[in-house]
Write an enzyme that holds these catalytic residues in place. Sequence first.
Site, PDB file in Angstrom:
ATOM      1  N   GLU A 167       1.981  -8.275  -4.272  1.00 29.95           N
ATOM      2  CA  GLU A 167       0.816  -9.135  -3.629  1.00 29.95           C
ATOM      3  C   GLU A 167       0.729 -10.424  -4.372  1.00 29.95           C
ATOM      4  OE1 GLU A 167      -2.622  -6.581  -3.907  1.00 29.95           O
ATOM      5  OE2 GLU A 167      -3.828  -8.553  -3.905  1.00 29.95           O
TER       6      GLU A 167
ATOM      7  N   SER B 275      -0.688  -0.361 -10.044  1.00 35.91           N
ATOM      8  CA  SER B 275      -1.771  -1.025 -10.765  1.00 35.91           C
ATOM      9  C   SER B 275      -3.143  -0.790 -10.687  1.00 35.91           C
ATOM     10  CB  SER B 275      -1.448  -2.625 -10.184  1.00 35.91           C
ATOM     11  OG  SER B 275      -2.605  -3.614 -10.700  1.00 35.91           O
TER      12      SER B 275
HETATM   13  S1  SF4 Z   1      -6.889  -1.600  -2.764  1.00 35.57           S
HETATM   14 FE1  SF4 Z   1      -6.857  -1.043  -0.842  1.00 35.57          FE
HETATM   15  S2  SF4 Z   1      -8.344  -1.711   0.497  1.00 35.57           S
HETATM   16 FE2  SF4 Z   1      -8.175  -2.975  -1.314  1.00 35.57          FE
HETATM   17  S3  SF4 Z   1      -6.982  -4.746  -0.807  1.00 35.57           S
HETATM   18 FE3  SF4 Z   1      -5.697  -2.977  -1.677  1.00 35.57          FE
HETATM   19  S4  SF4 Z   1      -4.733  -2.042   0.211  1.00 35.57           S
HETATM   20 FE4  SF4 Z   1      -6.832  -3.276   0.668  1.00 35.57          FE
END
Ligand code: SF4
Length: 413
Positions: A178, A313
């Site tokens: 990410e 994470s």
């Molecule tokens: S934790 Fe879940 S809702 Fe939040 S950004 Fe990541 S994938 Fe999206």
Amino acid sequence: MKKFEIPEYFKSGFINKIKEKRNLLDPRRKDFSPTRLNFDGVTIYLARHFGFCFGVQNAIEIAYKTIEQNKGGNIYLLSEMIHNPLVNKDLEERGLRFILNSRGEQLIEWGKIKKEDIVIIPAFGASLETVELLKNKGLAVERYETTCPFVEKVWNKAVLLGERGFTVVIHGKANHEETKATFSRAVIKAPSVVVRDIWETKTLAKIILGEIPPQKFYEIFKGKYSEGFDVGKHLSKIGVVNQTTMLAEETQAISALIKSTLELKYGKENLPEHFADTRDTLCYATNDNQNATAKLLESDADFGIVIGGYNSSNTTHLVELLEKKFKIFFISDDSKLLDNGGVLHFDVKTRKEVLTKNFLGKKPVKLAITSGASCPDSVVEKVIFKLLKVLNVDVSRIKFDEIFKTEKEFRQN
Ligand code: SF4
């Protein structure tokens, strides 16, 4: 909130009843206190919010539909769908294959991916370089895109910051998919740098204030800043965004430190020119899960259990939060609970599974339980029922309304 179609075996009737009752009592999701489940000699404090978030449910729905509609075809996942071994194993058993593992190592050569194949982009997105590579092969990337809208919100914010002349500081792990995806978008418009934690940010603050020579920046943040980053120019206007699964309170502390550093350097009256407020990019699920976990700390539990993937994470951060008060047993699923009262649990520091014998002790027992955003509710149910079995609680005699209490109800009685 939208209802997603996810496989039945990820759901739990027991957990669903609890969540439904809590949502009925607290429709605005403002009460973060745990649910108290009272069994014979066993009290379980179950976090108010846990389990599959919006982005994960969306990704799972798309992935399973894609498998269903494309039987016989080559379906790949760019990388682990979400960081949960059971979900990923299930997808693999249905014929899906991962191109990269969670460390970014190549499992399937790009050369093997053909135009007619399907490549699903996971919930945490993909870097622009990877998207470009897939598009150049002629793949319909957008059709099988499961990137979470809350991750996209962070990308958009980073681009906007760049357009307004701000440098983007990304709170995240530089090798996490990410963060790589966010970095790849931020650098188009903005000088960007990734900070891992508040300690790295303290170093950055000293560089801003001239307490550490500027050249040191290039050593300390090697591999984590954008090409052409000029310390003399690019640390005077800053906005902070995060990898959505980082500790929200740490992102806020990083933001606050950069804000106070810039205020010290440029004066309060000039702060709006030098610091961009980006609080609105924090993901609701990360926030809710972390706030609900923090509330578990107020309970009188003897210890805590956190359930989730060891490479997740967001789950690791829940462990870190609870470790402030409790001994924590971090397990991936109920198979880690042994019939003889032992537990195989993951140590986040050594990154190894260790055995603790007789970890439950004798009744009465009070324990706090939560799970990460990528853990199915069915796994949480199995863990609870296995714990009760080991503690000799006859689950067949449980009546839901008799065991369930919110903290508020408990105090009123
Ligand atoms: S934790 Fe879940 S809702 Fe939040 S950004 Fe990541 S994938 Fe999206």
